[in-house]
Design an enzyme around this catalytic site. Structure first.
Site, PDB file in Angstrom:
ATOM      1  N   GLU A  44       0.862  -1.180   0.000  1.00 50.66           N
ATOM      2  CA  GLU A  44       0.000   0.000   0.000  1.00 50.66           C
ATOM      3  C   GLU A  44       0.898   1.228   0.000  1.00 50.66           C
ATOM      4  OE1 GLU A  44      -3.684   2.099   2.454  1.00 50.66           O
ATOM      5  OE2 GLU A  44      -2.300   0.768   3.518  1.00 50.66           O
ATOM      6  N   GLU A  69       4.973   4.628   3.674  1.00 49.80           N
ATOM      7  CA  GLU A  69       4.513   5.938   4.136  1.00 49.80           C
ATOM      8  C   GLU A  69       5.719   6.863   4.327  1.00 49.80           C
ATOM      9  OE1 GLU A  69       2.769   9.150   5.051  1.00 49.80           O
ATOM     10  OE2 GLU A  69       1.455   7.432   4.670  1.00 49.80           O
ATOM     11  N   ASP A 118      -2.996  11.977  -2.185  1.00 55.31           N
ATOM     12  CA  ASP A 118      -3.079  13.423  -2.361  1.00 55.31           C
ATOM     13  C   ASP A 118      -3.445  13.705  -3.815  1.00 55.31           C
ATOM     14  OD1 ASP A 118      -2.575  16.201  -2.651  1.00 55.31           O
ATOM     15  OD2 ASP A 118      -1.093  16.135  -1.034  1.00 55.31           O
ATOM     16  N   LYS A 122      -3.439  21.027  -8.826  1.00 53.89           N
ATOM     17  CA  LYS A 122      -2.867  21.985  -9.764  1.00 53.89           C
ATOM     18  C   LYS A 122      -2.118  21.263 -10.886  1.00 53.89           C
ATOM     19  CE  LYS A 122      -2.450  25.676  -6.334  1.00 53.89           C
ATOM     20  NZ  LYS A 122      -1.561  26.616  -5.629  1.00 53.89           N
ATOM     21  N   ASP A 154     -12.009   9.793  -2.722  1.00 52.30           N
ATOM     22  CA  ASP A 154     -13.256  10.537  -2.667  1.00 52.30           C
ATOM     23  C   ASP A 154     -13.216  11.702  -3.647  1.00 52.30           C
ATOM     24  OD1 ASP A 154     -11.248  11.897  -1.056  1.00 52.30           O
ATOM     25  OD2 ASP A 154     -12.872  13.259  -0.468  1.00 52.30           O
ATOM     26  N   THR A 191     -10.281   2.812   4.989  1.00 49.83           N
ATOM     27  CA  THR A 191      -9.172   3.574   5.545  1.00 49.83           C
ATOM     28  C   THR A 191      -9.739   4.599   6.526  1.00 49.83           C
ATOM     29  OG1 THR A 191      -9.173   5.439   3.989  1.00 49.83           O
ATOM     30  CG2 THR A 191      -8.086   3.398   3.262  1.00 49.83           C
ATOM     31  N   GLU A 192      -8.850   5.309   7.228  1.00 44.90           N
ATOM     32  CA  GLU A 192      -9.309   6.355   8.142  1.00 44.90           C
ATOM     33  C   GLU A 192     -10.065   7.442   7.381  1.00 44.90           C
ATOM     34  OE1 GLU A 192      -6.014   5.637   7.745  1.00 44.90           O
ATOM     35  OE2 GLU A 192      -5.558   4.428   9.512  1.00 44.90           O
ATOM     36  N   TYR A 193      -9.485   7.879   6.255  1.00 40.16           N
ATOM     37  CA  TYR A 193     -10.125   8.919   5.447  1.00 40.16           C
ATOM     38  C   TYR A 193     -11.467   8.440   4.895  1.00 40.16           C
ATOM     39  CZ  TYR A 193      -6.057  12.027   5.362  1.00 40.16           C
ATOM     40  OH  TYR A 193      -5.051  12.882   5.702  1.00 40.16           O
TER      41      TYR A 193
END
Length: 213
Positions: A44, A69, A118, A122, A154, A191-193
């Site tokens: 992951e 991470e 992320d 832009k 999302d 996931t947490e998000y």
């Protein structure tokens, strides 16, 4: 939201070498020995606080998981979850995704998970998106033939971009959901998000794609 700095995180990671890999470049081509078995390896990229990877490791003890991470102040929370659950089939690495080929040999990985990356909205930051073509090349170089990417977000813009990027790269889309939590998909680990966004009513997008040998 800015991550709270945890100056003790590096020492905490160093205390648990059985879970937190301190010198991952030394593991390249040797992950079967590190885990002590020849089970498939799933990674992951952007593992965050570890809810997804620990949940997957519990649900699939016959698969080895590695969480990548960049922030040690974040990954230390994932480490604590692994310690608490005593999961032998999961490791974490505090490294940059740009360097994955230094840590994994060709065909050493079976699947890559990208969860709530992320979006870098832009245009000038396009190359930082984890589904940009340079990252797709990196994943291809460590995955086995017909290896897969599973992606959740999302962010509709990032999802649409990723569908185009993967397709233009020549990958085959195996599964696409524009509203995961209403799709009837079974076996989803949040996931947490994902938990936070879905509770607010946000739509979750998901895809699976494979590289063509």
């Amino acid at each position: 939201m800015r991550t709270r700095n945890k100056p003790w995180a590096k020492d905490r990671l160093a205390q648990y070498p059985q879970y937190a890999i301190a010198s991952p470049e030394e593991c390249r081509g040797k992950w079967a020995s590190i885990f002590g078995n020849d089970h498939p390896i799933h990674i992951e990229v952007g593992t965050g606080k570890g809810s997804f990877i620990t949940g997957m490791a519990k649900a699939h003890p016959d698969i080895n998981y590695i969480g990548i991470e960049l922030s040690e102040s974040v990954i230390v929370t994932a480490l604590d979850r692994i310690i608490e659950a005593e999961l032998p089939n999961v490791k974490v690495m505090n490294v940059d995704a740009n360097d994955l080929e230094q840590f994994f040999a060709k065909s050493e990985v079976e699947r890559v998970y990208l969860n709530f990356s992320d979006p870098w909205p832009k245009t000038r930051h396009e190359k930082r998106r984890l589904t940009f073509k340079s990252f797709l090349k990196i994943y291809e170089n460590i995955l086995r033939d017909n290896g897969e990417i599973h992606f959740k977000t999302d962010n509709q813009g990032l999802f649409e971009y990723s569908l185009t990027s993967l397709s233009q790269y020549g990958m085959t889309l195996l599964y696409v959901s524009l509203d995961l939590h209403k799709s009837g998909y079974e076996g989803n680990i949040m996931t947490e998000y994902e938990k936070k966004f879905s509770e607010k009513g946000s739509r979750i997008y998901r895809l699976e794609a494979k590289y063509n040998a």
